[in-house]
Design a protein around this motif. Structure first.
Motif, PDB file in Angstrom:
ATOM      1  N   THR A 356      32.981  20.285 -77.088  1.00  0.00           N
ATOM      2  CA  THR A 356      33.771  21.432 -77.539  1.00  0.00           C
ATOM      3  C   THR A 356      33.007  22.280 -78.546  1.00  0.00           C
ATOM      4  OG1 THR A 356      34.877  20.012 -79.182  1.00  0.00           O
ATOM      5  CG2 THR A 356      36.005  20.354 -77.081  1.00  0.00           C
ATOM      6  N   LYS A 360      32.626  26.312 -78.215  1.00  0.00           N
ATOM      7  CA  LYS A 360      32.917  27.234 -79.313  1.00  0.00           C
ATOM      8  C   LYS A 360      31.701  28.102 -79.625  1.00  0.00           C
ATOM      9  CE  LYS A 360      34.209  27.439 -84.214  1.00  0.00           C
ATOM     10  NZ  LYS A 360      34.641  26.670 -85.418  1.00  0.00           N
ATOM     11  N   ASN A 405      42.989  20.117 -71.016  1.00  0.00           N
ATOM     12  CA  ASN A 405      44.394  20.554 -70.902  1.00  0.00           C
ATOM     13  C   ASN A 405      45.341  19.502 -71.461  1.00  0.00           C
ATOM     14  OD1 ASN A 405      43.915  23.071 -69.773  1.00  0.00           O
ATOM     15  ND2 ASN A 405      43.955  22.308 -67.670  1.00  0.00           N
ATOM     16  N   MET A 408      45.149  19.721 -75.280  1.00  0.00           N
ATOM     17  CA  MET A 408      45.870  20.876 -75.815  1.00  0.00           C
ATOM     18  C   MET A 408      47.384  20.682 -75.739  1.00  0.00           C
ATOM     19  SD  MET A 408      43.743  24.296 -74.725  1.00  0.00           S
ATOM     20  CE  MET A 408      43.715  23.932 -72.970  1.00  0.00           C
ATOM     21  N   LYS A 409      47.830  20.016 -74.688  1.00  0.00           N
ATOM     22  CA  LYS A 409      49.273  19.846 -74.485  1.00  0.00           C
ATOM     23  C   LYS A 409      49.846  18.692 -75.297  1.00  0.00           C
ATOM     24  CE  LYS A 409      52.710  19.263 -70.803  1.00  0.00           C
ATOM     25  NZ  LYS A 409      52.916  19.087 -69.334  1.00  0.00           N
ATOM     26  N   LYS A 500      41.163  19.323 -80.626  1.00  0.00           N
ATOM     27  CA  LYS A 500      42.287  20.070 -80.054  1.00  0.00           C
ATOM     28  C   LYS A 500      42.270  21.524 -80.519  1.00  0.00           C
ATOM     29  CE  LYS A 500      47.335  20.332 -79.877  1.00  0.00           C
ATOM     30  NZ  LYS A 500      48.623  19.723 -80.296  1.00  0.00           N
ATOM     31  N   ARG A 501      42.056  21.734 -81.817  1.00  0.00           N
ATOM     32  CA  ARG A 501      42.068  23.091 -82.368  1.00  0.00           C
ATOM     33  C   ARG A 501      40.907  23.920 -81.809  1.00  0.00           C
ATOM     34  NH1 ARG A 501      40.019  23.645 -87.485  1.00  0.00           N
ATOM     35  NH2 ARG A 501      40.748  21.510 -87.881  1.00  0.00           N
ATOM     36  N   THR A 504      41.584  24.892 -78.152  1.00  0.00           N
ATOM     37  CA  THR A 504      42.718  25.830 -78.081  1.00  0.00           C
ATOM     38  C   THR A 504      42.285  27.232 -78.479  1.00  0.00           C
ATOM     39  OG1 THR A 504      44.271  24.033 -78.571  1.00  0.00           O
ATOM     40  CG2 THR A 504      45.057  26.295 -78.890  1.00  0.00           C
ATOM     41  N   GLU A 505      41.435  27.315 -79.493  1.00  0.00           N
ATOM     42  CA  GLU A 505      41.001  28.623 -79.992  1.00  0.00           C
ATOM     43  C   GLU A 505      39.936  29.274 -79.119  1.00  0.00           C
ATOM     44  OE1 GLU A 505      39.718  27.844 -83.962  1.00  0.00           O
ATOM     45  OE2 GLU A 505      41.769  27.587 -84.755  1.00  0.00           O
ATOM     46  N   ILE A 507      39.519  28.548 -75.573  1.00  0.00           N
ATOM     47  CA  ILE A 507      39.769  28.315 -74.157  1.00  0.00           C
ATOM     48  C   ILE A 507      39.441  29.540 -73.311  1.00  0.00           C
ATOM     49  CG2 ILE A 507      42.199  29.031 -74.289  1.00  0.00           C
ATOM     50  CD1 ILE A 507      40.844  26.094 -72.194  1.00  0.00           C
TER      51      ILE A 507
END
Length: 702
Positions: A356, A360, A405, A408-409, A500-501, A504-505, A507
């Motif tokens: 991740t 980013k 996914n 994130m969920k 997760k953050r 999510t930011e 994606i």
């Protein structure tokens, strides 16, 4: 054959094995500490190494040495010195000192510097890069000891591709180790970015190459109509390699293997006359050096086979151009690939954090990635239906998309997709284990199992800048992550929240679909992803406030060095198009238009002769051809004059960016306007009158 290969591989490299054999144990140990741990190099160690290196090279037939460096031209440079030193009795001895090994002094004012060096400020230095082994190169000059070096100005600024790359590797190592320490890996002392650059290229007959000024001066065809057959049948791709090409490939492999380049894969590529070579992964700086050796060797060896090797990104309009897929990963000194997800990636927290972090980094600095793959040739390739679009996105595959996914969920992933098996329906063929995800050829930045493949780099380019950018942007994100996690009270809770953050930011940068489609261009715009369609549009990204802050934070580029590279790129773009435009003017004015004039005269004489001989004969075909040809000739002459006027106007533009934009916005369309009627005329004019070899002859007659 395998025994012969093992005998010759690395025979021309001052390798670790050679150093163990020839250096005293204390000297070897001290040098290894410099190579592996970045400790300062002791001049006394360099003196002993230089003497051993000289003896080894002379035994192998070397008479000269050179500091082999990579200025901002994107290719390599070298100045040769012999080992000879005169003695008082009029004879010579062979000498090579530690000082000569460590430092050279080429002219710094004649290479592109973006204003860092003026003509009267000539001094520059090359400095030994002991992390990349010295090697011997044998050619018409004889045997030369090549010493990979960095290149800097008298005032200390980097004037090359290698220095920033080495700086970025140090920055990345520092930040990765911070993260690994948090995961309890105290045994790991060093982490390396590894790279495997795939190299695409064209081979054509040398005698035909020499009949085309555009290929000689620009590396690509500025004119040329498509032949009846191109690549549409897909018969060249992975097809049987022609004898002449196979002979070239065999000699190329042997020469590369001797120099320690792990040439692995070779095959025919998609376009006719197009091929590919791929090496095995190695550390980023050595991979960059090896890729330069591959390109240089291709050109040199092709010449021996009466072939010309074309490394331009788009040598022929209408068929696929050539790229250089830059496969990047992170490997520890204990041999672990940090981007290997393992069999259960949903449970591999460490992998997910690094994974991740890269996503980013790509999202935050897409503009820098785009400019790292920018050159005038690549403008013809990026965005076409053969290469990644100019929009940067990341392909991660269905397995990891599902894992992210879930995170994130639900905050965590409890399962992952598995590959399964394929039964092809033939009993004698075993079942195949398939990967959990497919591949995506349209993605510019794709995760391909245990590495990221940056597919935008142009075939003629050094991979140094692309890897400098990737290393730095990933280091920056890891730095921010380490800052946060080092302060966390509960590391396990904090790292899962951070993953997760992060996803999510960011994606929006993930896209697993067809990157060639118009729908993706529209979707990317809705997502707010940048679409820098040309090199000229991309260059300013180097000197934004964000970019300067990023590179200075990690000591990769100073603001001055970034501004110099911006100026070099604008200047390179303008000069490249200026050369192309002048070549078009010359070819159109002295070759194509005279040939068409001669053809129209033949048509006119034919009309008059037939009319005189047989007044009642139907000469409508000849008249129609004459009218059409004369019209296209007039169009070509008008376009030629306009291009001449624009080139003259460009001479008065002093500002680098304005000049580059003038060439992009004015000159480039005028070049296309000149090409169009001449390419049409090629399909009309008698083949015997056409002054240059056609695409059909260049692509298929080899």
């Amino acid at each position: 054959m395998s025994e012969k290969l093992t005998d010759i591989f690395g025979i021309d490299v001052f390798s670790d094995a050679v150093m163990i054999e020839r250096l005293p144990k204390k000297i070897y140990s001290a040098l290894k500490k410099t190579i592996e741990n970045g400790e300062d190099l002791d001049p006394n160690v360099a003196e002993v190494v230089a003497n051993a290196m000289k003896d080894w090279a002379i035994e192998r037939g070397a008479t000269h040495y050179t500091h082999w460096f990579q200025p901002m031209t994107g290719i390599t440079a070298e100045k040769h010195d012999s080992f000879i030193s005169p003695t008082s009795d009029g004879k010579i001895i062979m000498e090579f000192s530690g000082k000569e090994l460590i430092k050279g002094e080429p002219d710094a004012s004649s290479f592109p510097s973006g204003g860092l060096r003026a003509t009267f400020e000539a001094r520059g230095y090359t400095a030994w890069d002991c992390t990349s082994p010295a090697f011997l190169r044998e050619d018409a000059l004889g045997v030369t000891l090549c010493i990979p070096t960095a290149f800097c100005s008298y005032t200390g600024e980097a004037l090359d591709m290698k220095t920033p790359l080495l700086r970025s590797m140090e920055a990345l190592n520092k930040q990765v180790l911070r993260i690994l320490k948090l995961f309890g890996h105290t045994d790991i002392k060093h982490v390396y970015p590894t790279v495997g650059p795939e190299q695409e290229y064209f081979l054509i007959d040398k005698s035909k190459y020499l009949k085309r000024d555009d290929l000689i001066f620009t590396g690509r065809t500025l004119f040329g109509a498509m032949p009846p057959k191109g690549q549409e049948l897909g018969d060249h791709y992975f097809g049987n390699i022609k004898e002449r090409v196979a002979s070239f490939m065999k000699e190329l492999n042997i020469e590369l293997w001797k120099m320690g380049v792990t040439a692995k894969t070779q095959h025919n590529e998609t376009a006719p006359a197009q091929h590919e070579l791929a090496p095995i992964f190695t550390t980023a700086n050595i991979a960059t050096d090896h890729n330069q050796l591959i390109m240089e060797s291709m050109k040199r060896i092709a010449n021996r086979h009466n072939l010309a090797c074309l490394l331009h990104e788009k040598p022929f309009a209408g068929v696929n151009g050539s790229g250089k897929h830059n496969n990047w990963s992170l490997v520890t000194d204990t041999g672990r690939n940090l981007l290997d997800p393992g069999k259960t990636p949903h449970e591999n927290t460490q992998f997910l954090l690094f994974f991740t972090a890269v996503i980013k980094a790509v999202d935050m600095h897409a503009d820098l990635l785009r400019v790292s793959a920018a050159n005038p040739g690549n403008d013809h390739r990026l965005g076409g239906h053969e290469a990644p679009p100019a929009i940067i996105s990341v392909y991660i595959g269905t397995q990891l998309e599902d894992v992210l996914n879930q995170i994130m969920k639900n905050g965590e992933a409890k399962s992952c997709m598995v590959g399964g098996k394929i039964n092809v329906g033939v009993h004698t063929i075993p079942e195949l284990y398939k990967d959990a995800s497919d591949r995506n050829r349209t993605s510019p930045f794709a995760f391909t199992g245990n590495k990221f493949e940056f597919r935008m780099v142009g075939s003629s380019m050094s991979v140094g800048m692309a890897n400098t950018v990737i290393n730095t942007i990933v280091a920056d994100v890891l730095s921010e992550m380490a800052d946060e996690l080092e302060q966390a009270e509960d590391f396990n809770l904090a790292v899962h929240d951070l993953i997760k953050r992060t996803i999510t930011e960011h994606i929006r940068v993930i896209y697993n679909g067809n990157g060639y489609s118009q729908e993706w261009i529209e979707e990317a715009e809705r997502r707010g992803l940048p679409n820098l369609r040309s090199m000229v549009d991309a260059i300013p990204a180097l000197v934004t406030e964000k970019a300067v802050k990023l590179f200075e934070k990690h000591n990769v580029f100073s603001k001055t060095e970034l501004m110099s590279r911006r100026d070099v790129l604008f200047d390179s773009y303008a000069k490249t198009l200026n050369i192309e435009a002048k070549t078009m003017i010359s070819m159109a004015g002295s070759q194509f238009i005279p040939a068409v004039v001669k053809y129209t005269k033949i048509l006119a004489d034919s009309i008059n002769s037939v009319k005189e001989a047989v007044p009642e004969a139907d000469i409508s075909v000849q008249k129609e051809l004459l009218i059409k040809t004369s019209g296209l000739l007039s169009e070509a002459q008008s376009a030629l004059q306009k291009l001449r006027d624009l080139i003259k106007e460009a001479e008065g533009i002093a500002d680098g960016e304005k000049k580059a934009r003038f060439f992009y916005e004015k000159v480039k369309p005028a070049m296309e306007a000149l090409r169009t009627p001449i390419d049409t005329l090629e399909l009309i004019v008698d083949r015997e009158l056409w002054p240059v070899p056609t695409y059909g002859e260049l692509l298929f007659e080899i």
